[in-house]
Structure formats: C-alpha cells, structure tokens
Design a protein around this motif. Structure first.
Motif, PDB file in Angstrom:
ATOM      1  N   MET A   1      87.634  72.120  40.714  1.00 24.07           N
ATOM      2  CA  MET A   1      86.524  72.533  41.542  1.00 24.07           C
ATOM      3  C   MET A   1      85.630  73.523  40.808  1.00 24.07           C
ATOM      4  O   MET A   1      84.582  73.845  41.294  1.00 24.07           O
ATOM      5  CB  MET A   1      87.044  73.151  42.834  1.00 24.07           C
ATOM      6  N   GLY A   2      86.065  74.019  39.651  1.00 24.91           N
ATOM      7  CA  GLY A   2      85.267  74.992  38.945  1.00 24.91           C
ATOM      8  C   GLY A   2      83.895  74.474  38.548  1.00 24.91           C
ATOM      9  O   GLY A   2      82.936  75.228  38.492  1.00 24.91           O
ATOM     10  N   ALA A   3      83.773  73.190  38.280  1.00 25.44           N
ATOM     11  CA  ALA A   3      82.483  72.635  37.883  1.00 25.44           C
ATOM     12  C   ALA A   3      81.550  72.494  39.079  1.00 25.44           C
ATOM     13  O   ALA A   3      80.339  72.442  38.920  1.00 25.44           O
ATOM     14  CB  ALA A   3      82.675  71.280  37.213  1.00 25.44           C
ATOM     15  N   LEU A   4      82.104  72.426  40.270  1.00 23.14           N
ATOM     16  CA  LEU A   4      81.278  72.252  41.456  1.00 23.14           C
ATOM     17  C   LEU A   4      80.918  73.576  42.126  1.00 23.14           C
ATOM     18  O   LEU A   4      79.961  73.642  42.882  1.00 23.14           O
ATOM     19  CB  LEU A   4      81.999  71.350  42.468  1.00 23.14           C
ATOM     20  N   ARG A   5      81.693  74.597  41.853  1.00 19.84           N
ATOM     21  CA  ARG A   5      81.439  75.920  42.430  1.00 19.84           C
ATOM     22  C   ARG A   5      81.594  76.979  41.350  1.00 19.84           C
ATOM     23  O   ARG A   5      82.471  76.887  40.511  1.00 19.84           O
ATOM     24  CB  ARG A   5      82.450  76.224  43.530  1.00 19.84           C
ATOM     25  N   LYS A   7      80.646  79.531  38.132  1.00 19.83           N
ATOM     26  CA  LYS A   7      80.012  79.448  36.820  1.00 19.83           C
ATOM     27  C   LYS A   7      80.606  78.321  35.991  1.00 19.83           C
ATOM     28  O   LYS A   7      81.768  77.991  36.098  1.00 19.83           O
ATOM     29  CB  LYS A   7      80.203  80.764  36.075  1.00 19.83           C
ATOM     30  N   LEU A   8      79.786  77.768  35.155  1.00 23.24           N
ATOM     31  CA  LEU A   8      80.209  76.734  34.210  1.00 23.24           C
ATOM     32  C   LEU A   8      79.760  77.183  32.832  1.00 23.24           C
ATOM     33  O   LEU A   8      78.596  77.522  32.623  1.00 23.24           O
ATOM     34  CB  LEU A   8      79.574  75.388  34.577  1.00 23.24           C
ATOM     35  N   THR A   9      80.677  77.227  31.889  1.00 22.85           N
ATOM     36  CA  THR A   9      80.346  77.643  30.525  1.00 22.85           C
ATOM     37  C   THR A   9      80.772  76.559  29.554  1.00 22.85           C
ATOM     38  O   THR A   9      81.592  75.707  29.877  1.00 22.85           O
ATOM     39  CB  THR A   9      81.043  78.960  30.156  1.00 22.85           C
ATOM     40  N   PHE A  10      80.225  76.601  28.359  1.00 21.28           N
ATOM     41  CA  PHE A  10      80.618  75.672  27.318  1.00 21.28           C
ATOM     42  C   PHE A  10      80.521  76.373  25.980  1.00 21.28           C
ATOM     43  O   PHE A  10      79.880  77.410  25.850  1.00 21.28           O
ATOM     44  CB  PHE A  10      79.753  74.400  27.339  1.00 21.28           C
ATOM     45  N   SER A  11      81.186  75.806  24.999  1.00 21.29           N
ATOM     46  CA  SER A  11      81.148  76.335  23.636  1.00 21.29           C
ATOM     47  C   SER A  11      80.665  75.244  22.704  1.00 21.29           C
ATOM     48  O   SER A  11      80.936  74.071  22.914  1.00 21.29           O
ATOM     49  CB  SER A  11      82.534  76.790  23.193  1.00 21.29           C
ATOM     50  N   ARG A  12      79.988  75.652  21.695  1.00 18.88           N
ATOM     51  CA  ARG A  12      79.494  74.722  20.688  1.00 18.88           C
ATOM     52  C   ARG A  12      80.044  75.177  19.341  1.00 18.88           C
ATOM     53  O   ARG A  12      79.962  76.344  18.985  1.00 18.88           O
ATOM     54  CB  ARG A  12      77.972  74.752  20.677  1.00 18.88           C
ATOM     55  N   PHE A  13      80.611  74.249  18.610  1.00 15.70           N
ATOM     56  CA  PHE A  13      81.199  74.561  17.315  1.00 15.70           C
ATOM     57  C   PHE A  13      80.479  73.787  16.227  1.00 15.70           C
ATOM     58  O   PHE A  13      80.061  72.653  16.436  1.00 15.70           O
ATOM     59  CB  PHE A  13      82.691  74.187  17.302  1.00 15.70           C
ATOM     60  N   PHE A  14      80.377  74.388  15.062  1.00 17.83           N
ATOM     61  CA  PHE A  14      79.743  73.765  13.917  1.00 17.83           C
ATOM     62  C   PHE A  14      80.729  73.761  12.760  1.00 17.83           C
ATOM     63  O   PHE A  14      81.494  74.694  12.575  1.00 17.83           O
ATOM     64  CB  PHE A  14      78.480  74.530  13.504  1.00 17.83           C
ATOM     65  N   VAL A  15      80.698  72.703  11.976  1.00 20.72           N
ATOM     66  CA  VAL A  15      81.579  72.574  10.820  1.00 20.72           C
ATOM     67  C   VAL A  15      80.741  72.754   9.573  1.00 20.72           C
ATOM     68  O   VAL A  15      79.734  72.071   9.383  1.00 20.72           O
ATOM     69  CB  VAL A  15      82.259  71.186  10.809  1.00 20.72           C
ATOM     70  N   LEU A  16      81.186  73.668   8.727  1.00 21.65           N
ATOM     71  CA  LEU A  16      80.526  73.880   7.449  1.00 21.65           C
ATOM     72  C   LEU A  16      81.258  73.086   6.377  1.00 21.65           C
ATOM     73  O   LEU A  16      82.483  73.024   6.360  1.00 21.65           O
ATOM     74  CB  LEU A  16      80.535  75.362   7.085  1.00 21.65           C
TER      75      LEU A  16
END
Length: 50
Positions: A1-5, A7-16
């Motif tokens: 239910m966290g996505a419906l109520r 906060k929703l957070t995300f992370s973005r990762f980059f590969v060097l």
C-alpha cells in the motif's frame, strides 16, 4: 500500500567503466543468492533473512 498512500521514493544508480559481457546473467545469479527462501519444517534453521 506504500505506493498508493504516503511518499514514494526511488534511487538511480550509474555504472562507471565497462559493463560485463553477461550483465543480466551475473545480476540474476547474485539476486537469487541473496533472496529469502521459505523455511522448511524438516530443516534445523529457525530463522532466515535475505
């Protein structure tokens, strides 16, 4: 239910650098190795984590 109520957070990762030739296969092996497995009554373990 966290996505419906709430906060929703995300992370973005980059590969060097260069990616391995078999990135998908290597990643899935590591994910499966760290995944939780259900407890089986016949085993001696009382707990699991993953």
């Amino acid at each position: 239910m966290g996505a419906l109520r709430g906060k929703l957070t995300f992370s973005r990762f980059f590969v060097l650098g260069d990616l391995p030739d078999n990135l998908a296969g290597t990643s899935m092996k590591r994910i499966r190795a760290a995944a939780s497995q259900p407890l089986v009554p016949e085993e001696d373990e009382n707990e699991r984590h993953g």
